[in-house]
Write a protein that holds these residues in place. Sequence first.
Motif, PDB file in Angstrom:
ATOM      1  N   ILE A 105      41.833  39.071   7.468  1.00  0.00           N
ATOM      2  CA  ILE A 105      42.363  39.688   8.689  1.00  0.00           C
ATOM      3  C   ILE A 105      42.975  38.583   9.537  1.00  0.00           C
ATOM      4  CG2 ILE A 105      41.800  40.958  10.791  1.00  0.00           C
ATOM      5  CD1 ILE A 105      39.490  42.254   9.233  1.00  0.00           C
ATOM      6  N   ASN A 106      44.220  38.819   9.964  1.00  0.00           N
ATOM      7  CA  ASN A 106      44.948  37.819  10.735  1.00  0.00           C
ATOM      8  C   ASN A 106      45.893  38.541  11.695  1.00  0.00           C
ATOM      9  OD1 ASN A 106      46.131  35.485  11.637  1.00  0.00           O
ATOM     10  ND2 ASN A 106      47.139  34.986   9.711  1.00  0.00           N
ATOM     11  N   ASP A 107      45.703  38.360  12.991  1.00  0.00           N
ATOM     12  CA  ASP A 107      46.581  38.955  14.007  1.00  0.00           C
ATOM     13  C   ASP A 107      46.770  40.465  13.845  1.00  0.00           C
ATOM     14  OD1 ASP A 107      47.016  36.559  15.360  1.00  0.00           O
ATOM     15  OD2 ASP A 107      48.758  36.043  14.128  1.00  0.00           O
ATOM     16  N   GLY A 108      45.678  41.181  13.643  1.00  0.00           N
ATOM     17  CA  GLY A 108      45.761  42.630  13.575  1.00  0.00           C
ATOM     18  C   GLY A 108      46.343  43.182  12.292  1.00  0.00           C
ATOM     19  N   GLN A 109      46.384  42.342  11.264  1.00  0.00           N
ATOM     20  CA  GLN A 109      46.872  42.806   9.963  1.00  0.00           C
ATOM     21  C   GLN A 109      46.044  42.148   8.870  1.00  0.00           C
ATOM     22  OE1 GLN A 109      51.005  41.688   9.764  1.00  0.00           O
ATOM     23  NE2 GLN A 109      50.623  39.632  10.463  1.00  0.00           N
ATOM     24  N   ILE A 110      46.138  42.690   7.673  1.00  0.00           N
ATOM     25  CA  ILE A 110      45.484  42.042   6.541  1.00  0.00           C
ATOM     26  C   ILE A 110      46.565  41.374   5.708  1.00  0.00           C
ATOM     27  CG2 ILE A 110      43.351  43.356   6.434  1.00  0.00           C
ATOM     28  CD1 ILE A 110      44.635  45.185   4.390  1.00  0.00           C
ATOM     29  N   GLN A 111      46.182  40.260   5.098  1.00  0.00           N
ATOM     30  CA  GLN A 111      47.170  39.427   4.414  1.00  0.00           C
ATOM     31  C   GLN A 111      46.554  38.798   3.172  1.00  0.00           C
ATOM     32  OE1 GLN A 111      49.206  36.579   6.964  1.00  0.00           O
ATOM     33  NE2 GLN A 111      48.585  34.938   5.594  1.00  0.00           N
ATOM     34  N   LYS A 112      47.402  38.657   2.154  1.00  0.00           N
ATOM     35  CA  LYS A 112      46.975  37.978   0.931  1.00  0.00           C
ATOM     36  C   LYS A 112      48.171  37.306   0.287  1.00  0.00           C
ATOM     37  CE  LYS A 112      44.425  38.606  -3.387  1.00  0.00           C
ATOM     38  NZ  LYS A 112      43.642  39.536  -4.200  1.00  0.00           N
ATOM     39  N   GLU A 113      47.930  36.141  -0.279  1.00  0.00           N
ATOM     40  CA  GLU A 113      48.965  35.406  -1.011  1.00  0.00           C
ATOM     41  C   GLU A 113      48.681  35.529  -2.509  1.00  0.00           C
ATOM     42  OE1 GLU A 113      49.879  30.767  -1.663  1.00  0.00           O
ATOM     43  OE2 GLU A 113      50.110  31.451   0.413  1.00  0.00           O
ATOM     44  N   PHE A 114      49.711  35.876  -3.257  1.00  0.00           N
ATOM     45  CA  PHE A 114      49.619  36.037  -4.701  1.00  0.00           C
ATOM     46  C   PHE A 114      50.489  34.972  -5.359  1.00  0.00           C
ATOM     47  CE2 PHE A 114      48.888  40.106  -2.723  1.00  0.00           C
ATOM     48  CZ  PHE A 114      47.800  40.621  -3.415  1.00  0.00           C
ATOM     49  N   LYS A 115      49.963  34.303  -6.392  1.00  0.00           N
ATOM     50  CA  LYS A 115      50.714  33.260  -7.085  1.00  0.00           C
ATOM     51  C   LYS A 115      50.918  33.656  -8.549  1.00  0.00           C
ATOM     52  CE  LYS A 115      49.184  29.622  -4.037  1.00  0.00           C
ATOM     53  NZ  LYS A 115      48.500  28.357  -3.893  1.00  0.00           N
ATOM     54  N   PHE A 116      52.112  33.355  -9.024  1.00  0.00           N
ATOM     55  CA  PHE A 116      52.513  33.698 -10.388  1.00  0.00           C
ATOM     56  C   PHE A 116      53.066  32.463 -11.082  1.00  0.00           C
ATOM     57  CE2 PHE A 116      52.674  37.369  -7.678  1.00  0.00           C
ATOM     58  CZ  PHE A 116      52.013  38.328  -8.420  1.00  0.00           C
ATOM     59  N   SER A 117      53.369  32.591 -12.361  1.00  0.00           N
ATOM     60  CA  SER A 117      53.902  31.463 -13.132  1.00  0.00           C
ATOM     61  C   SER A 117      55.362  31.179 -12.828  1.00  0.00           C
ATOM     62  CB  SER A 117      53.758  31.725 -14.631  1.00  0.00           C
ATOM     63  OG  SER A 117      52.405  31.859 -14.969  1.00  0.00           O
ATOM     64  N   ASN A 118      56.090  32.236 -12.451  1.00  0.00           N
ATOM     65  CA  ASN A 118      57.524  32.062 -12.216  1.00  0.00           C
ATOM     66  C   ASN A 118      58.063  33.206 -11.350  1.00  0.00           C
ATOM     67  OD1 ASN A 118      58.171  34.322 -14.025  1.00  0.00           O
ATOM     68  ND2 ASN A 118      57.602  32.918 -15.672  1.00  0.00           N
ATOM     69  N   PHE A 119      59.334  33.132 -11.054  1.00  0.00           N
ATOM     70  CA  PHE A 119      59.979  34.129 -10.191  1.00  0.00           C
ATOM     71  C   PHE A 119      59.989  35.515 -10.819  1.00  0.00           C
ATOM     72  CE2 PHE A 119      63.856  36.411  -8.906  1.00  0.00           C
ATOM     73  CZ  PHE A 119      63.585  36.564  -7.555  1.00  0.00           C
ATOM     74  N   ILE A 120      60.243  35.602 -12.113  1.00  0.00           N
ATOM     75  CA  ILE A 120      60.319  36.904 -12.789  1.00  0.00           C
ATOM     76  C   ILE A 120      58.985  37.642 -12.681  1.00  0.00           C
ATOM     77  CG2 ILE A 120      60.637  38.069 -15.015  1.00  0.00           C
ATOM     78  CD1 ILE A 120      63.232  37.037 -13.720  1.00  0.00           C
ATOM     79  N   GLU A 121      57.879  36.940 -12.876  1.00  0.00           N
ATOM     80  CA  GLU A 121      56.564  37.569 -12.748  1.00  0.00           C
ATOM     81  C   GLU A 121      56.319  38.033 -11.309  1.00  0.00           C
ATOM     82  OE1 GLU A 121      53.349  35.199 -14.234  1.00  0.00           O
ATOM     83  OE2 GLU A 121      54.243  35.053 -16.221  1.00  0.00           O
ATOM     84  N   ALA A 122      56.692  37.218 -10.352  1.00  0.00           N
ATOM     85  CA  ALA A 122      56.515  37.573  -8.937  1.00  0.00           C
ATOM     86  C   ALA A 122      57.346  38.799  -8.591  1.00  0.00           C
ATOM     87  CB  ALA A 122      56.889  36.391  -8.042  1.00  0.00           C
ATOM     88  N   PHE A 123      58.587  38.811  -9.049  1.00  0.00           N
ATOM     89  CA  PHE A 123      59.476  39.926  -8.732  1.00  0.00           C
ATOM     90  C   PHE A 123      59.028  41.202  -9.438  1.00  0.00           C
ATOM     91  CE2 PHE A 123      63.334  42.447  -8.614  1.00  0.00           C
ATOM     92  CZ  PHE A 123      63.746  42.238  -7.303  1.00  0.00           C
ATOM     93  N   SER A 124      58.521  41.087 -10.643  1.00  0.00           N
ATOM     94  CA  SER A 124      57.998  42.236 -11.375  1.00  0.00           C
ATOM     95  C   SER A 124      56.812  42.843 -10.621  1.00  0.00           C
ATOM     96  CB  SER A 124      57.577  41.808 -12.777  1.00  0.00           C
ATOM     97  OG  SER A 124      56.919  42.841 -13.440  1.00  0.00           O
ATOM     98  N   PHE A 125      55.939  41.994 -10.128  1.00  0.00           N
ATOM     99  CA  PHE A 125      54.802  42.438  -9.323  1.00  0.00           C
ATOM    100  C   PHE A 125      55.283  43.189  -8.079  1.00  0.00           C
ATOM    101  CE2 PHE A 125      51.971  41.250  -5.705  1.00  0.00           C
ATOM    102  CZ  PHE A 125      50.826  41.918  -6.091  1.00  0.00           C
ATOM    103  N   MET A 126      56.274  42.633  -7.393  1.00  0.00           N
ATOM    104  CA  MET A 126      56.800  43.276  -6.194  1.00  0.00           C
ATOM    105  C   MET A 126      57.398  44.646  -6.512  1.00  0.00           C
ATOM    106  SD  MET A 126      58.475  40.012  -4.211  1.00  0.00           S
ATOM    107  CE  MET A 126      58.926  40.930  -2.741  1.00  0.00           C
ATOM    108  N   THR A 127      58.033  44.765  -7.652  1.00  0.00           N
ATOM    109  CA  THR A 127      58.619  46.046  -8.056  1.00  0.00           C
ATOM    110  C   THR A 127      57.528  47.093  -8.273  1.00  0.00           C
ATOM    111  OG1 THR A 127      60.479  44.897  -9.064  1.00  0.00           O
ATOM    112  CG2 THR A 127      60.094  47.170  -9.763  1.00  0.00           C
TER     113      THR A 127
END
Length: 96
Positions: free
Chosen positions: A23-45
Motif C-alpha cells: 500500500i502506497n499513497d492510497g493505492q496498491i502497487q507491485k513491480e513485476f520483472k521479466f526476462s525481456n520486453f516481449i515477456e513483459a508486454f505479453s503479461f500486460m496484454t
Amino acid sequence: MEPYLLQDEELKELVVKIPGWEINDGQIQKEFKFSNFIEAFSFMTKIALICEKYNHHPAWENVYSKVIIRLSTHDLGGLTNLDQTLALEINKVFDQ
C-alpha cells in the motif's frame, strides 16, 4: 461486482491476501520483472483483457523487462474490493 471501499481492518489484511503488493499513497502497487520486453508486454496484454472483464483499469508503466502496476478506485476515492480482486487475478497470471 459492486465495488466498496475497504475498511481499516480489511486494509491491514490486504497485503497478506495479495502477496508482493504494498500500500502506497492510497493505492496498491507491485513491480513485476521479466526476462525481456516481449515477456513483459505479453503479461500486460493478458492483464489488459482481465481489466476489461472488470471494467477496472490500472495505472501502469513498462520499461523493457519491468512492469509496475498501481491500483485504486478513483471513483470511490481509495482502495476497494475490486482492486483486491484484480490484484489477485494479476498475481495468478504472473505465477503461471
